[in-house]
Design a protein around this motif. Structure first.
Motif, mmCIF file in Angstrom:
data_model
loop_
_atom_site.group_PDB
_atom_site.id
_atom_site.type_symbol
_atom_site.label_atom_id
_atom_site.label_comp_id
_atom_site.label_asym_id
_atom_site.label_seq_id
_atom_site.Cartn_x
_atom_site.Cartn_y
_atom_site.Cartn_z
ATOM 1 N N ASP A 4 1.620 8.474 2.998
ATOM 2 C CA ASP A 4 2.333 9.687 2.581
ATOM 3 C C ASP A 4 3.104 9.546 1.279
ATOM 4 O O ASP A 4 3.133 10.491 0.478
ATOM 5 C CB ASP A 4 3.285 10.149 3.693
ATOM 6 N N PRO A 5 3.757 8.385 1.009
ATOM 7 C CA PRO A 5 4.502 8.282 -0.256
ATOM 8 C C PRO A 5 3.657 8.543 -1.494
ATOM 9 O O PRO A 5 4.180 9.006 -2.508
ATOM 10 C CB PRO A 5 5.035 6.845 -0.230
ATOM 11 N N LEU A 6 2.358 8.269 -1.429
ATOM 12 C CA LEU A 6 1.489 8.472 -2.592
ATOM 13 C C LEU A 6 1.225 9.944 -2.864
ATOM 14 O O LEU A 6 0.780 10.295 -3.963
ATOM 15 C CB LEU A 6 0.144 7.764 -2.384
ATOM 16 N N GLN A 8 3.491 12.482 -2.569
ATOM 17 C CA GLN A 8 4.676 13.249 -2.932
ATOM 18 C C GLN A 8 4.592 13.606 -4.412
ATOM 19 O O GLN A 8 4.211 12.778 -5.238
ATOM 20 C CB GLN A 8 5.938 12.430 -2.653
ATOM 21 N N ASN A 19 0.650 14.121 -7.325
ATOM 22 C CA ASN A 19 0.708 12.935 -6.471
ATOM 23 C C ASN A 19 1.065 11.730 -7.332
ATOM 24 O O ASN A 19 1.233 11.850 -8.552
ATOM 25 C CB ASN A 19 -0.605 12.736 -5.701
ATOM 26 N N ARG A 20 1.196 10.574 -6.697
ATOM 27 C CA ARG A 20 1.619 9.353 -7.398
ATOM 28 C C ARG A 20 0.434 8.462 -7.773
ATOM 29 O O ARG A 20 0.618 7.297 -8.113
ATOM 30 C CB ARG A 20 2.580 8.550 -6.508
ATOM 31 N N ALA A 304 1.270 2.515 -1.563
ATOM 32 C CA ALA A 304 2.229 3.308 -0.793
ATOM 33 C C ALA A 304 3.490 2.502 -0.498
ATOM 34 O O ALA A 304 4.609 3.024 -0.553
ATOM 35 C CB ALA A 304 1.589 3.793 0.502
ATOM 36 N N GLU A 305 3.311 1.227 -0.210
ATOM 37 C CA GLU A 305 4.460 0.351 0.049
ATOM 38 C C GLU A 305 5.333 0.220 -1.187
ATOM 39 O O GLU A 305 6.570 0.282 -1.115
ATOM 40 C CB GLU A 305 3.955 -1.020 0.490
ATOM 41 N N VAL A 307 5.653 2.324 -3.699
ATOM 42 C CA VAL A 307 6.351 3.580 -3.962
ATOM 43 C C VAL A 307 7.466 3.788 -2.939
ATOM 44 O O VAL A 307 8.596 4.162 -3.286
ATOM 45 C CB VAL A 307 5.364 4.761 -3.956
ATOM 46 N N SER A 308 7.166 3.522 -1.669
ATOM 47 C CA SER A 308 8.150 3.722 -0.609
ATOM 48 C C SER A 308 9.376 2.846 -0.797
ATOM 49 O O SER A 308 10.514 3.276 -0.552
ATOM 50 C CB SER A 308 7.507 3.430 0.752
ATOM 51 N N GLU A 309 9.169 1.617 -1.271
ATOM 52 C CA GLU A 309 10.267 0.669 -1.446
ATOM 53 C C GLU A 309 10.929 0.774 -2.811
ATOM 54 O O GLU A 309 11.853 0.011 -3.103
ATOM 55 C CB GLU A 309 9.750 -0.755 -1.216
ATOM 56 N N ASP A 313 7.126 3.990 -9.269
ATOM 57 C CA ASP A 313 7.180 5.443 -9.121
ATOM 58 C C ASP A 313 5.793 6.025 -8.908
ATOM 59 O O ASP A 313 5.631 7.023 -8.219
ATOM 60 C CB ASP A 313 7.817 6.070 -10.362
#
Length: 364
Positions: A4-6, A8, A19-20, A304-305, A307-309, A313
């Motif tokens: 999911d973080p990718l 946003q 998206n990222r 994703a990890e 970006v989440s952490e 960005d």
């Protein structure tokens, strides 16, 4: 979902990326013969990949002197500008965003590619080990000549002209290529730069040309639409530096002061392992308050990890985009990725370029 973080949205200056996931610049050597202008095949290729949050178009030479390989595109003639305009229009029609990577190869070239068959230019007359592709096939890099001090303003004018042409061609922004052993990277690294003038010796002198080039790009595009690509520990194209930590500590502070949009960082060896070789990429990220684009060996989970952490960005994917034009959708669905055919990476026609199916086409 774990990825999911990718997916946003991300605000890059006044641009909103959907998206990222970034399509990294990928040399494919399919510009038109004789003009080095993008063509209809290139238009289809980039249109297919417009699902990326941002496309960074392939490295594009700012002048004939900046060319190092046959069939790579330029951005210094009206025909090249028109070719790129068709590309940007197609990407925008699909809802995508696209930056152009501006490139001068320096010593990574051959006399047959240079104006009037001259020697390639470099900070110092030091030949690189390796080979390039010409119309005659693979050949060793030619012996370069050192740029005279009075020639350097001409290099800067080349970047200015390229940025102005990129704006005319409809690009949303530009990325300065200062990585992978090409001209700006050659000036940065003491293994290739033995100058004793204002562009050599100390770290602040060796970074001078890169900073001047960035300032020039910011005369054309808002600084929020200008990025830079760096490869702090890569040995690509036979390049070394005795103290990359000191070099990039200084350079990143200067980039931060300029407040450009992003740093695009190859973490490890170009097209190789992610080994940091004692270099602290985390510290590099913390020293720069703009956006950080991570690159090198990322899959969906690792991206994703990161970006989440907050370690990145957004994340640039290269080879995966070659054979998966709809890479974001495949990652979203957890679908298998199509393997790429290395034999069709460079040169040729549609095969291995625009012929890879989307997930929907594959199911059909």
């Amino acid at each position: 979902m774990a990825l999911d973080p990718l997916f946003q949205p991300f605000a890059l200056g006044d641009l909103t990326l959907k998206n990222r996931i970034v399509m990294a610049p990928l040399t494919r050597s399919r510009a038109s013969a004789g003009t080095d202008a993008p063509n209809d095949l290139n238009v289809d290729y980039y249109r297919q990949r417009a699902g990326a949050g941002l496309i960074i178009a392939e490295a594009t030479q700012i002048s004939q002197q900046g060319q190092g390989y046959v069939a790579t595109p330029g951005i210094y003639t009206s025909e090249q500008v028109e070719g790129w305009r068709k590309v940007t229009k197609a990407v925008h029609q699909e809802g995508g965003r696209i930056f152009l990577q501006l490139w001068h190869v320096g010593r990574i070239s051959h006399t047959s590619l240079q104006p009037n068959g001259g020697a390639p230019v470099a900070p110092s007359a030091i030949k690189a080990k390796g080979q390039t592709y010409t119309k005659q096939g693979r050949v060793d890099f030619s012996m370069p000549r050192a740029l005279e001090a009075e020639e350097i303003p001409g290099i800067i004018r080349g970047y200015l002209n390229a940025a102005e042409n990129a704006e005319r061609a409809g690009f949303d922004g530009v990325e300065l290529h200062a990585a992978n052993g090409y001209l700006l990277d050659q000036f940065l690294r003491d293994g290739a730069n033995k100058r004793q003038d204002a562009y050599g010796g100390s770290v602040d002198n060796r970074t001078r040309l890169t900073i001047e080039a960035l300032l020039t790009l910011c005369r054309v595009f808002p600084k929020e639409r200008v990025g830079i690509r760096l490869s702090p520990v890569s040995h690509a194209n036979d390049l070394e530096d005795s103290n990359p930590t000191a070099l990039y500590d200084y350079l990143v502070r200067e980039l931060d002061a300029l407040k450009i949009a992003y740093m695009h960082v190859i973490e490890g060896e170009t097209q190789g392992p992610r080994d940091p070789q004692g270099f602290d990429f985390g510290a590099m990220r913390k020293s720069f308050h703009g956006a950080y684009m991570a690159n090198n060996g990322y899959d969906g989970a690792l991206a994703a990890e990161a970006v989440s952490e907050g370690r990145a960005d957004f994340v640039a994917f290269g080879r995966a985009f070659i054979s998966n034009p709809d890479l974001p959708e495949r990652l979203r669905q957890g679908a298998p990725l199509t393997p790429d055919d290395k034999d069709t990476w460079y040169g040729g026609g549609a095969e291995g370029y625009t012929t890879y199916p989307t997930l929907e086409q594959a199911k059909a």
